[in-house]
Design an enzyme around this catalytic site. Structure first.
Site, PDB file in Angstrom:
ATOM      1  N   HIS A 186      42.155  13.449  71.630  1.00  0.00           N
ATOM      2  CA  HIS A 186      42.444  13.547  73.062  1.00  0.00           C
ATOM      3  C   HIS A 186      43.626  12.652  73.401  1.00  0.00           C
ATOM      4  CE1 HIS A 186      42.059  13.544  77.385  1.00  0.00           C
ATOM      5  NE2 HIS A 186      41.884  12.240  77.389  1.00  0.00           N
ATOM      6  N   LYS A 195      41.135  -6.625  92.654  1.00  0.00           N
ATOM      7  CA  LYS A 195      40.373  -5.416  92.344  1.00  0.00           C
ATOM      8  C   LYS A 195      39.151  -5.303  93.254  1.00  0.00           C
ATOM      9  CE  LYS A 195      37.213  -3.780  88.714  1.00  0.00           C
ATOM     10  NZ  LYS A 195      37.628  -2.378  88.553  1.00  0.00           N
ATOM     11  N   ARG A 217      41.960  -0.357  88.322  1.00  0.00           N
ATOM     12  CA  ARG A 217      41.415  -0.318  86.970  1.00  0.00           C
ATOM     13  C   ARG A 217      41.980  -1.490  86.160  1.00  0.00           C
ATOM     14  NH1 ARG A 217      37.682   0.626  83.022  1.00  0.00           N
ATOM     15  NH2 ARG A 217      38.569   1.535  81.148  1.00  0.00           N
ATOM     16  N   CYS A 218      41.117  -2.444  85.861  1.00  0.00           N
ATOM     17  CA  CYS A 218      41.509  -3.586  85.045  1.00  0.00           C
ATOM     18  C   CYS A 218      40.815  -3.485  83.697  1.00  0.00           C
ATOM     19  CB  CYS A 218      41.123  -4.896  85.725  1.00  0.00           C
ATOM     20  SG  CYS A 218      42.014  -5.198  87.264  1.00  0.00           S
ATOM     21  N   ARG A 236      39.629 -11.512  89.395  1.00  0.00           N
ATOM     22  CA  ARG A 236      39.882 -10.115  89.796  1.00  0.00           C
ATOM     23  C   ARG A 236      39.588  -9.900  91.284  1.00  0.00           C
ATOM     24  NH1 ARG A 236      36.285  -6.653  86.135  1.00  0.00           N
ATOM     25  NH2 ARG A 236      35.017  -8.541  86.167  1.00  0.00           N
ATOM     26  N   GLU A 237      39.944 -10.903  92.082  1.00  0.00           N
ATOM     27  CA  GLU A 237      39.718 -10.799  93.528  1.00  0.00           C
ATOM     28  C   GLU A 237      40.431  -9.592  94.121  1.00  0.00           C
ATOM     29  OE1 GLU A 237      40.263 -15.337  92.712  1.00  0.00           O
ATOM     30  OE2 GLU A 237      40.904 -13.418  91.841  1.00  0.00           O
ATOM     31  N   HIS A 265      40.491  11.247  87.728  1.00  0.00           N
ATOM     32  CA  HIS A 265      40.777   9.977  88.381  1.00  0.00           C
ATOM     33  C   HIS A 265      40.741  10.098  89.899  1.00  0.00           C
ATOM     34  CE1 HIS A 265      42.293   9.209  84.311  1.00  0.00           C
ATOM     35  NE2 HIS A 265      41.981   7.968  84.571  1.00  0.00           N
TER      36      HIS A 265
END
Length: 762
Positions: A645, A19, A519-520, A16-17, A698
């Site tokens: 929701h 991110k 967002r991962c 995840r470099e 967000h």
């Protein structure tokens, strides 16, 4: 000679470099030059990997700094005026402002990418004057060629798809907008042709949805214009996620190749080719390897399909490729050392799929003699998992079969339940609440890691969670919220948390995929029959309720969302998986009620995401999705209030299904779409409890009281004030403490104003 190709490769990196670089840059910990250098290194590594694997047509310009639709909008200078963009190449500050918002400007709307769990930034065309700010595909092509000697295949989102996914224009302006956009596409393609580019992939996934005759005429005009401008450039018109509508018209378009999905669009596309053939002057991009699923392909079945296709398309006009971009799957299985051998052998992530593509391409060129061992191995791996105990829980299969033949219903209709619940809870007009989670700080994450590593024992960790609950129960009471939550500090992820406590799930170590922006998520793997093993949420919820006299909601993720946000087995229908999940979650709902929890929220934010792209299949899906929710919730007493929701989807076409779920209260995102969802309720009467989110969680900005008051007042023009709730758009897990508290204080203040304004009318 048959060739291999990929439609796109995951951006995030093995560790995840991507991110980490984005978030460091946003936090001011990374200068822009270093940030750019890191992303270039990652981008080149991805290209190098595909090159070394032996892929013939390697995509370029599939890499993004946030989202490929936002990239396309920025390339055309389509930036909302509120971000003070002054023309030219879009600065990163403006680019990320559009995606994430700024102190002075709300972020652009985000919504799902067709029926996937990826979310894109919706371009806003109102008042825009498109120009080509930079030729990103050309830059990407040059980089690949100069740095690695790769003759890349530039990828660009097609004009019809881009326009259809945008907002801020009327249907009557469609042709005018195409007249503005198509010349910019022509300019991009002409510059690519002048550079010597051989193939360009133009993604038009909108072609798998229903198109009008006017749209077909527009499509023809678009590609005739392009063909006239760049007659010698090979265009691969790429579709995915389903079979194309209007096959006969599409294959006649003046392009060199047509890319079709033979996984998710298998039946429709194969039937069309068999019935109508395939043009002798075109190349077929055969998407035979699943770009969205994680299961190893049966190479024998794929070879049979490819051989069948060669009856209509000669091998020299066939490209073996993924069904869609590999953006939707994790990078590699190499690091999955903790999975059982049986399960790991049945998995194929992006890198493994590259190998499958190359293998199939070689096999097709040499009559499969060279891969007989691989054919046998892939079949054996699939069969071993199929025969496992986890896929053959007879008691679960029998229970779910019985449930699937029933029509689950609450014991009392909503009107009677509402009256009983009001008598029990004595809530004020416009009750305030949140969606479930509160900020998970670095300290919270560190505590969880300490526990998982064995540095903390169970009691130490449980006490820490109780301390967090204490803090936030006090804060919620002090802020003035009416219905509280425990904050979900013990949960890593709203799906993973439940999957860890249910049978039939497995968890990867590095199976990350991009959901939106940085967002991962690491989706669980549903590989066996799902079964309830014991209480999952009761302890923390019961503790929170003991600390306050106000109601505390129990918080669960619903069956459809767990399914849609997981990688699911592909050997049984999804409907059956949904019912298995519902049966398990029902037992947790009943346990919460027995523990004295009288409000239970079963979140279903991903119901809309699973909606089939084909209209004729949508009603059936919604019917069993609603049924799964009702199986989960139907056994509680009339005084127990069921909440749900939903967020970040278009809901106007499924209001009836939402109402059919029969939840006592539903909260729906609306702030980021600037209240547009409210229009759905101007056209449709909604008779159950509802809360339309009044601010976007967000974005780090703190919305003003006036802003939220405006949202509330517009909603109250079309919704029953007696049934209206006030809440944020979504959970607050990713937000900071100060902005969360400030935003909630403003929300409560806006509620007070609304109560004063409407006290006399209720």
């Amino acid at each position: 000679m048959v060739k291999s190709s990929v439609l796109g490769y995951p951006r995030i990196g093995v560790d995840r470099e991507w991110k980490k670089a984005l978030e460091a840059f946003w936090a001011g910990k990374l200068e822009e030059t270093e940030f750019q250098a890191r992303l270039q290194e990652l981008r080149l590594n991805h290209l190098r990997k595909q090159q070394e694997k032996g892929i013939d047509f390697i995509p370029v310009n599939d890499f993004s700094y946030y989202d490929h639709i936002l990239d396309t909008a920025a390339m055309f200078g389509i930036i909302p005026k509120r971000f003070s963009y002054e023309g030219g190449p879009v600065p990163l500050s403006v680019y990320y402002g559009v995606a994430r918002g700024t102190k002075g400007a709300a972020a652009s709307e985000m919504t799902k990418w067709f029926n996937t769990n990826y979310h894109y930034i919706v371009p806003e065309l109102a008042d825009a004057s498109p120009v080509l700010t930079e030729n990103k595909p050309l830059t990407a092509y040059r980089e690949a060629k100069e740095k690695l000697g790769i003759e890349g295949k530039p990828v660009i989102v097609g004009p019809l798809t881009f326009l259809k996914l945008s907002k801020g224009y009327s249907v009557s302006e469609t042709d005018a907008w195409l007249e503005r956009l198509v010349p910019l596409y022509v300019q991009i393609l002409q510059e690519l042709a002048e550079e010597g580019v051989q193939w360009v992939q133009i993604d038009e996934p909108i072609l798998v949805t229903k198109l009008s005759q006017e749209d077909l005429q527009r499509l023809s005009s678009i590609y005739e214009t392009i063909a006239s401008a760049v007659p010698n450039l090979n265009i691969m018109l790429q579709t995915y996620f389903e079979s194309v509508e209007h096959y006969n018209e599409i294959v006649k378009l003046p392009v060199k190749g047509i890319g079709l999905d033979f996984v998710h669009g298998y039946n429709g596309n194969l039937i069309a080719i068999k019935a109508l053939g395939f043009p002798a002057d075109k190349v077929l991009g055969a998407g035979v390897i699943d770009g969205r699923g994680i299961w190893k392909a049966s190479l024998r079945e794929k070879m049979e399909l490819l051989n069948e296709l060669t009856e209509f398309v000669s091998a020299d006009r066939l490209i073996v490729q993924s069904s869609c971009s590999l953006l939707h799957v994790p990078v590699t299985t190499e690091r999955e050392t903790k999975l059982t051998t049986e399960l790991r052998n049945a998995l194929a992530f992006a890198d493994e799929k590259l190998g499958e593509l190359v293998l199939l391409t070689k096999a097709l060129a040499s009559d499969a003699e060279g891969i007989i061992d691989e054919l046998v191995k892939s079949d054996a791996a699939i069969q071993a998992l199929q025969q496992s105990e986890e896929r053959n829980r007879v008691n679960i299969q029998q229970a779910v079969a019985a449930l699937s033949n029933q029509q689950p219903e609450r014991s009392h209709p909503f009107a009677e339940r509402h009256q009983a619940q009001q008598a029990k809870w004595q809530l004020p007009i416009f009750p305030t609440t949140t969606i479930g989670s509160f900020p998970q700080s670095a300290e919270v994450r560190k505590a969880r890691q300490s526990w998982r590593k064995g540095e903390w024992n169970n009691e130490q960790y449980a006490q820490y969670i109780r301390d967090q609950i204490d803090t936030w129960i006090d804060l919620q009471e002090e802020i003035g919220l009416d219905v509280l939550v425990h904050g979900e500090f013990e949960r890593t992820d709203m799906v993973e948390f439940f999957g860890e406590k249910l049978a039939g799930f497995a968890f990867t170590q590095n199976g990350w995929v991009q959901s939106y922006g940085s967002r991962c998520v690491k989706p669980p793997v549903i590989f066996g029959d799902v079964a309830f093993k014991g209480e999952m949420t009761v302890e923390e919820t019961k503790y929170a309720q003991s600390k306050t006299s106000r109601p505390v909601k129990g918080m669960l993720t619903g069956p459809i969302t767990i399914m849609n946000w997981s990688f699911v087995r592909d050997d049984i229908p999804r409907e059956q998986i949904a019912y298995q999940l519902a049966y398990a979650l029902r037992q947790e709902v009943e346990a919460l009620e027995q523990a004295g929890i009288g409000m239970i929220q079963v979140d279903e934010p991903a119901v809309r995401e699973g909606l089939p792209l084909k209209e004729e299949e949508q009603a059936g899906y919604l019917e069993w999705a609603v049924k799964a929710f009702r199986i989960t919730t139907c056994t509680v007493h009339e005084t127990t209030q069921i909440h749900t929701h939903m967020c970040y989807c278009e809901f106007h076409d499924m209001i009836d299904s939402i109402e059919a779920m029969d939840a006592d209260v539903i909260s729906i995102e609306t702030s980021r779409s600037h209240g547009e969802l409210i229009h759905s309720f101007e056209l449709n009467t909604y008779k159950l409890g509802i809360g339309l989110g009044v601010y976007d969680i967000h974005s780090p900005r703190v919305p003003s009281v006036e802003e939220m008051t405006g949202m509330i007042e517009r909603a109250l023009r079309v919704l029953d004030a007696r049934l209206f709730w006030i809440n944020p758009d979504c959970g607050l897990k990713t937000r900071g403490l100060e902005e969360t508290v400030a935003s909630l204080r403003n929300m409560v203040e806006a509620t007070k104003i609304a109560r004063e304004n409407h006290a006399a009318t209720v």
